[in-house]
Design a protein around this motif. Structure first.
Motif, mmCIF file in Angstrom:
data_model
loop_
_atom_site.group_PDB
_atom_site.id
_atom_site.type_symbol
_atom_site.label_atom_id
_atom_site.label_comp_id
_atom_site.label_asym_id
_atom_site.label_seq_id
_atom_site.Cartn_x
_atom_site.Cartn_y
_atom_site.Cartn_z
ATOM 1 N N GLU A 175 -17.467 -15.620 -9.676
ATOM 2 C CA GLU A 175 -17.910 -16.509 -8.628
ATOM 3 C C GLU A 175 -17.269 -17.753 -8.903
ATOM 4 O O GLU A 175 -16.876 -18.160 -9.492
ATOM 5 C CB GLU A 175 -19.684 -16.094 -8.094
ATOM 6 C CG GLU A 175 -20.000 -16.634 -9.328
ATOM 7 C CD GLU A 175 -22.054 -17.065 -9.380
ATOM 8 O OE1 GLU A 175 -22.149 -16.725 -8.068
ATOM 9 O OE2 GLU A 175 -22.530 -16.566 -10.250
ATOM 10 N N LYS A 190 -25.867 -9.294 -11.741
ATOM 11 C CA LYS A 190 -27.013 -8.488 -10.910
ATOM 12 C C LYS A 190 -26.722 -7.908 -9.295
ATOM 13 O O LYS A 190 -25.612 -8.389 -8.741
ATOM 14 C CB LYS A 190 -28.413 -9.235 -10.393
ATOM 15 C CG LYS A 190 -28.338 -10.664 -9.618
ATOM 16 C CD LYS A 190 -29.442 -11.171 -9.066
ATOM 17 C CE LYS A 190 -29.062 -12.388 -8.058
ATOM 18 N NZ LYS A 190 -28.424 -13.558 -9.148
ATOM 19 N N GLU A 191 -27.459 -7.013 -8.889
ATOM 20 C CA GLU A 191 -26.836 -6.963 -7.496
ATOM 21 C C GLU A 191 -27.320 -7.250 -6.838
ATOM 22 O O GLU A 191 -28.786 -7.521 -6.215
ATOM 23 C CB GLU A 191 -27.137 -5.259 -6.881
ATOM 24 C CG GLU A 191 -25.652 -4.661 -7.880
ATOM 25 C CD GLU A 191 -26.691 -2.556 -7.839
ATOM 26 O OE1 GLU A 191 -26.466 -2.048 -6.926
ATOM 27 O OE2 GLU A 191 -26.837 -2.098 -8.554
ATOM 28 N N VAL A 192 -26.139 -7.592 -5.488
ATOM 29 C CA VAL A 192 -27.121 -8.544 -4.078
ATOM 30 C C VAL A 192 -27.033 -8.151 -2.589
ATOM 31 O O VAL A 192 -25.551 -7.314 -2.880
ATOM 32 C CB VAL A 192 -26.167 -10.062 -4.484
ATOM 33 C CG1 VAL A 192 -26.583 -11.228 -3.054
ATOM 34 C CG2 VAL A 192 -25.747 -10.727 -5.187
ATOM 35 N N ARG A 215 -17.983 -14.326 -16.229
ATOM 36 C CA ARG A 215 -18.411 -15.096 -15.290
ATOM 37 C C ARG A 215 -19.199 -16.120 -16.384
ATOM 38 O O ARG A 215 -19.686 -16.239 -17.654
ATOM 39 C CB ARG A 215 -19.867 -14.249 -15.585
ATOM 40 C CG ARG A 215 -21.532 -14.783 -14.623
ATOM 41 C CD ARG A 215 -22.377 -13.662 -14.403
ATOM 42 N NE ARG A 215 -22.966 -13.196 -15.814
ATOM 43 C CZ ARG A 215 -23.646 -11.821 -16.551
ATOM 44 N NH1 ARG A 215 -22.948 -11.083 -15.720
ATOM 45 N NH2 ARG A 215 -24.415 -11.338 -17.308
ATOM 46 N N PHE A 256 -22.270 -11.208 -10.901
ATOM 47 C CA PHE A 256 -23.730 -12.010 -10.405
ATOM 48 C C PHE A 256 -24.731 -11.402 -11.887
ATOM 49 O O PHE A 256 -25.499 -12.067 -11.688
ATOM 50 C CB PHE A 256 -23.489 -11.310 -9.806
ATOM 51 C CG PHE A 256 -22.949 -11.859 -7.992
ATOM 52 C CD1 PHE A 256 -22.893 -13.368 -7.589
ATOM 53 C CD2 PHE A 256 -22.373 -10.873 -7.678
ATOM 54 C CE1 PHE A 256 -22.192 -13.735 -6.908
ATOM 55 C CE2 PHE A 256 -20.866 -10.936 -6.207
ATOM 56 C CZ PHE A 256 -21.252 -12.555 -6.719
ATOM 57 N N ASP A 258 -18.721 -18.181 -2.923
ATOM 58 C CA ASP A 258 -18.992 -16.721 -3.432
ATOM 59 C C ASP A 258 -20.456 -15.609 -3.136
ATOM 60 O O ASP A 258 -20.530 -15.990 -1.840
ATOM 61 C CB ASP A 258 -19.111 -16.766 -4.501
ATOM 62 C CG ASP A 258 -20.613 -17.278 -5.302
ATOM 63 O OD1 ASP A 258 -21.268 -17.306 -4.172
ATOM 64 O OD2 ASP A 258 -21.006 -18.669 -5.675
ATOM 65 N N THR A 265 -18.206 -19.346 5.518
ATOM 66 C CA THR A 265 -18.485 -19.202 4.144
ATOM 67 C C THR A 265 -16.859 -19.602 3.692
ATOM 68 O O THR A 265 -16.511 -18.856 2.260
ATOM 69 C CB THR A 265 -18.958 -17.834 4.519
ATOM 70 O OG1 THR A 265 -18.531 -17.070 4.583
ATOM 71 C CG2 THR A 265 -20.783 -17.921 4.859
ATOM 72 N N GLU A 320 -22.951 -14.864 -2.990
ATOM 73 C CA GLU A 320 -24.478 -15.327 -3.007
ATOM 74 C C GLU A 320 -24.989 -17.202 -2.386
ATOM 75 O O GLU A 320 -25.821 -16.806 -1.425
ATOM 76 C CB GLU A 320 -25.022 -15.935 -3.922
ATOM 77 C CG GLU A 320 -25.703 -15.281 -5.433
ATOM 78 C CD GLU A 320 -26.442 -15.668 -6.096
ATOM 79 O OE1 GLU A 320 -25.353 -16.210 -7.725
ATOM 80 O OE2 GLU A 320 -27.273 -15.037 -6.828
ATOM 81 N N SER A 321 -23.634 -17.608 -2.037
ATOM 82 C CA SER A 321 -23.808 -18.760 -1.325
ATOM 83 C C SER A 321 -23.171 -18.002 0.417
ATOM 84 O O SER A 321 -24.103 -18.587 0.907
ATOM 85 C CB SER A 321 -23.443 -19.250 -1.913
ATOM 86 O OG SER A 321 -22.881 -20.351 -2.754
ATOM 87 N N ILE A 348 -24.733 -15.335 1.425
ATOM 88 C CA ILE A 348 -25.832 -14.693 2.122
ATOM 89 C C ILE A 348 -26.757 -16.262 2.094
ATOM 90 O O ILE A 348 -27.555 -15.943 2.881
ATOM 91 C CB ILE A 348 -25.898 -13.656 1.056
ATOM 92 C CG1 ILE A 348 -25.422 -12.930 0.987
ATOM 93 C CG2 ILE A 348 -27.582 -13.295 0.904
ATOM 94 C CD1 ILE A 348 -25.942 -11.152 -0.076
ATOM 95 N N TYR A 349 -26.946 -16.896 1.496
ATOM 96 C CA TYR A 349 -27.667 -18.012 1.582
ATOM 97 C C TYR A 349 -27.357 -18.837 2.952
ATOM 98 O O TYR A 349 -28.614 -19.254 3.669
ATOM 99 C CB TYR A 349 -27.531 -18.714 0.607
ATOM 100 C CG TYR A 349 -29.046 -19.595 0.819
ATOM 101 C CD1 TYR A 349 -30.044 -19.359 0.066
ATOM 102 C CD2 TYR A 349 -28.552 -20.855 0.796
ATOM 103 C CE1 TYR A 349 -31.046 -20.369 0.013
ATOM 104 C CE2 TYR A 349 -29.754 -22.152 1.459
ATOM 105 C CZ TYR A 349 -30.309 -21.765 0.650
ATOM 106 O OH TYR A 349 -31.969 -22.597 0.860
#
Lengths: 350, 498
Positions: free
Chosen positions: B36, B234-236, B210, B232, B420, B416, B422-423, B425-426
């Motif tokens: 990411e 974790k899974e997102v 990472r 990550f 990455d 976007t 996470e961002s 999705i946020y």
């Protein structure tokens, strides 16, 4: 290396030392004694209450000009046209004086009207440069430079034409105003006038307050850093550029009017005396910070006044003051550049 | 050539960007570097291409340690790097840009260069005109030019940093074909990306970074779930799709037309209603960017009617500031160039964007408001942080946090791009919150998955032509990709007529 106050101080001090070293070398090369030259400048600037007063007289227009260009620098503009704005301020002030000098108006009001006219002249000339930039796409540096030449020509034409002295026109300017219309000084022998000094101090205070504490100043800064983003944030961009031109022109106009009403009591060919360019140098030297502008402008004024005696005593040209000032600005700018590069390298951005 | 990176470490102040990374790559390989934003991919590649020096570690070619002191050194050793924003010269002609950087000789041999340029581009099926100005090329074409230039300079190793950002599907396929061919010829390609899908379809091997460390390596075929976990930790999960009931009219366009030097967009008919999200797809330069700007008054329409709100208030000839007063906001893709002001802090931005009362800046209030917004938008920064010091994802969050609270319409370019997962999705979570409150969103994206995932309806642009609104439910990547490429427009028109 860290970006801290101490590294800044070291670089600043280093720049000053280098500038002095180079000036010293130049004086020595001309076969003169550098120590004697510096002593002469110091005496010329602070040796007697009289010369000290002259330094303050020279500080006034410089401080006004610096206050003005702080606005245009903040909004990202190079107001080279400041010289012409001073000249137009002087011309308008003279014009008001000529109109009112024979009226029954009290001298105080005539002088006030003259200064107001000076403001008008400076603002108009600055707005002209601004309009050329905004609506004509003329870079303000080129526009300002052109307008400077026009202002000088206009000034000469007035002195040698419509406003010439009775009899024969002269490089010494127009006929002096009646003595009752001279700006009052602290004492009859002194040239130091409290009102212009008050105006200059007010100007730098206004610049400091507007730029550091108000939304207007913040908007100017945003436009200066990135006009596109500033526009997208809802800031009317070109309006702010015009406003800062107008403000700068107003201060320059006061400077011109002060030279006419308080220093020369007439219009002379070189009425702006290069204060505009010196003011730009001071603003660059203090990195556009209003707080540091006043003391540095005072120092520059002291150098200018102090060097006046040089040709008589030491057969050195008084432009030595300009040499010191130029070196100072160059070395401080170079020092800043090197410091920034070193910092960037440390961050790995190079 | 066998390439080995051995124990590469690089520290920037408090951040350990690369933590003893070791990676060996055999010849004729496309090596994916996943991670990411901020994982250390770019730092590693900058070390490899001579832009920065590592604190420790070695690079070996066929077991021989080599020293790379500068980018010029790197290219002499056969390492060519293609940056995310191609490092080219927009005012130059393509052929001059190509010639530049060629060592030796006072007078460049243009004839020979021209011949070799043509041969090289024919080999990869690139259609670049050597006389064109670099400024007139799309990002994809500029990449092609850079690749040709690096190959011509004798690159044996090619590094590509996020090459699929901002290029069209067709250009991506051409790029991938060229890279596969180069690998088949024995070249080593490093493909840096945070897009799993690209790595999956192109690379034979992948290494995952990472927080500065190499956390895993894999060979194709890849296990997606494992890769995501490695990236990550974790899974997102993606957010559930929700479809708000459309409300009142927000934007109405009747027979809209927009002109530019190269393109004419015409006959746009569109109705956007409160709460709707409309995705705009199309190859770069098909007119969608002009259109989006015209919807906010940033480009003057050449014809038709652009109206706002239920009462269809005509807005032709209005400026962006007029649109802003009616609740329209534009979020640009170039965040630092067109959205934020570098040199100003976050709290200064909030002071500017808020509707300030009074003349003097209320520092305490600005500080408090910044702290609020920074917390509620989860921005990694402080009120006095300069915006240019924030990462891309945090800059985008900052832009979102600057939106006025009551917006009727938000126009977004590539919401976007370069962020990455996470961002991403946020950001979309925040945008969808706005939709739920009645704001309509019109966005451009070159990421088809993003369009299909987040829009209720889709508008397709092809060379200035505009499709009617298409229900997202009736589309998939295949079909949308075809429409973007100009295929299937006939049936679209029939469907619209029916």
């Amino acid at each position: 290396m860290r970006d801290s106050k101490s590294t800044r101080l070291v670089f600043g001090a280093g720049s000053v030392v280098l500038a002095l070293a180079l000036t010293t070398a130049i004086i020595a090369l001309t076969g003169n004694d550098p120590i004697a030259a510096y002593r002469n400048i110091a005496q010329g600037a602070a040796g007697s209450p009289n010369v000290a007063a002259n330094v303050v007289v020279s500080w006034v227009p410089l401080l006004l000009v610096v206050s003005g260009v702080l606005f245009t620098f903040t909004v990202g503009l190079w107001n080279i046209g400041i010289e012409g704005q001073i000249t137009l301020g002087a011309i308008f002030a003279t014009w008001a004086m000529r109109l009112l000098q024979d009226s029954a108006m009290a001298p105080g009001w005539v002088i006030a009207a003259s200064i107001a006219a000076g403001i008008l002249g400076g603002v108009l000339w600055a707005l002209l440069a601004g309009a050329l930039k905004t609506f004509g796409g003329v870079n303000e540096i080129f526009g300002g430079l052109g307008l400077n030449f026009v202002a000088t020509a206009l000034n000469l034409w007035l002195i040698f034409g419509p406003w010439k002295r009775p009899g024969v026109a002269s490089m010494s300017g127009t006929l002096p105003f009646a003595e009752r219309l001279w700006m009052p000084t602290v004492s009859p022998q002194s040239r130091l006038a409290p009102v212009p000094l008050g105006l200059a101090l007010a100007a730098i205070a206004i610049a400091f307050t507007l730029l550091k504490g108000t939304y207007f100043g913040l908007r100017l800064k945003a436009v200066g850093r990135n006009p596109t983003s500033a526009y997208r944030l809802g800031i009317p961009t070109w309006q702010h550029m015009m406003l800062s031109f107008a403000l700068c022109g107003a201060f320059a106009g006061v400077a011109g009017a002060v030279q006419v009403t308080s220093v020369y009591h007439r219009l002379i060919p070189s009425i702006s005396s290069g204060y505009g360019y010196t003011g730009l140098m001071v603003a660059m030297l203090v990195n556009f910070s209003p707080a540091a502008a006043a003391p540095v402008a005072l120092f520059f004024a002291a150098l200018n006044v102090g060097a006046i005696q040089l040709p008589i005593v030491l057969k050195l040209d008084s432009s030595l003051a300009g040499v010191i000032q130029g070196f100072l600005v160059l070395f401080v700018l170079v020092g800043n550049g090197i410091r920034t590069r070193l910092l960037a390298r440390r961050k790995g951005a190079l | 050539m066998n390439i080995e990176l051995r124990g590469i470490s690089k520290r920037f102040g408090a951040v350990l960007a690369n933590d003893a990374i070791s990676l060996a790559v055999p010849p004729a390989t496309i090596q994916g570097i996943l991670g990411e934003n901020g994982a250390g991919k770019s730092t590693l590649m900058k070390v490899f291409s001579g832009f920065i020096q590592p604190d420790s570690g070695q690079i070996l070619f066929d077991g021989e340690p080599i020293h790379i002191a500068s980018p010029a050194d790197a290219i002499r050793l056969g390492i060519g790097m293609l940056h995310q924003d191609p490092l080219d010269f927009p005012p130059f002609q393509v052929i001059d840009d190509f010639l530049l950087g060629r060592p030796g000789g006072l007078i460049p041999d243009r004839k020979r260069a021209l011949r070799e340029f043509r041969e090289l581009s024919a080999r990869f099926d690139f259609s670049l005109s050597p006389e064109a100005r670099v400024a007139s090329l799309t990002v994809g074409e500029r990449q092609q030019l850079e690749i040709l230039r690096l190959l011509w300079l004798g690159a044996k190793v090619l590094i590509l940093d996020e090459p699929t950002t901002g290029i069209s599907q067709a250009q991506k396929e051409k790029l991938f074909a060229a890279l596969r061919r180069l690998a088949a010829e024995g070249m080593t390609v490093f493909f840096v990306s945070h897009k799993l899908e690209d790595v999956r379809s192109l690379c034979g091997r992948a290494a995952v970074l990472r927080q500065g460390a190499l956390v895993g390596a894999m060979e194709a075929p890849f296990d997606d779930e494992r890769l995501v976990r490695m990236m990550f930790g974790k899974e997102v999960p993606l957010a559930e799709k929700t479809r708000p009931a459309p409300g009142k009219k927000v934007l109405t366009i009747k027979t809209g037309a927009i002109d530019s030097l190269r393109l004419r967009v015409k006959d746009v008919n569109l109705e956007v209603r409160a709460g709707e999200t409309i995705g705009i797809a199309g190859m770069e330069g098909s007119g969608q960017d002009l259109f989006l700007r015209a919807c906010g008054g940033l480009v003057e329409p050449a014809g038709g009617q652009f109206c706002l709100d239920e009462d269809e208030r005509p807005m032709n000839g209005s400026t962006y500031h007029d649109y802003m007063r009616s609740g329209v906001t534009y979020l640009p893709a170039a965040r630092l160039e067109k959205g934020l002001v570098p040199g100003l802090s976050l709290s200064e931005h909030y002071a500017l964007a808020g509707k300030p009362r009074g003349v003097f800046i209320d520092r305490a209030e600005a500080q408090a408001r910044s702290a609020d917004l920074i917390a509620s938008y989860n921005i990694k920064g402080r009120p006095d942080s300069a915006v240019e010091s924030l990462s891309g994802g945090n800059q985008q969050r900052a832009l979102l946090s600057l939106l006025p609270s009551a917006s009727s319409l938000i126009l977004v370019e590539h919401p976007t791009r370069g962020l990455d997962i996470e961002s991403t999705i946020y950001i979309w979570g925040k945008l969808k919150e706005r939709c739920a409150a009645g704001t309509a969103i019109l966005f451009i994206s070159s990421d088809l998955d993003e369009i299909l995932q987040y829009s209720d309806k889709v508008l397709v642009f092809f060379a200035g032509k505009v499709s009617p609104l298409i229900d997202t439910e009736s589309l998939n990547v295949q079909k949308l990709g075809e429409l973007i490429g100009g295929i299937g427009w006939e049936t679209l028109k029939e469907a619209a007529r029916a």
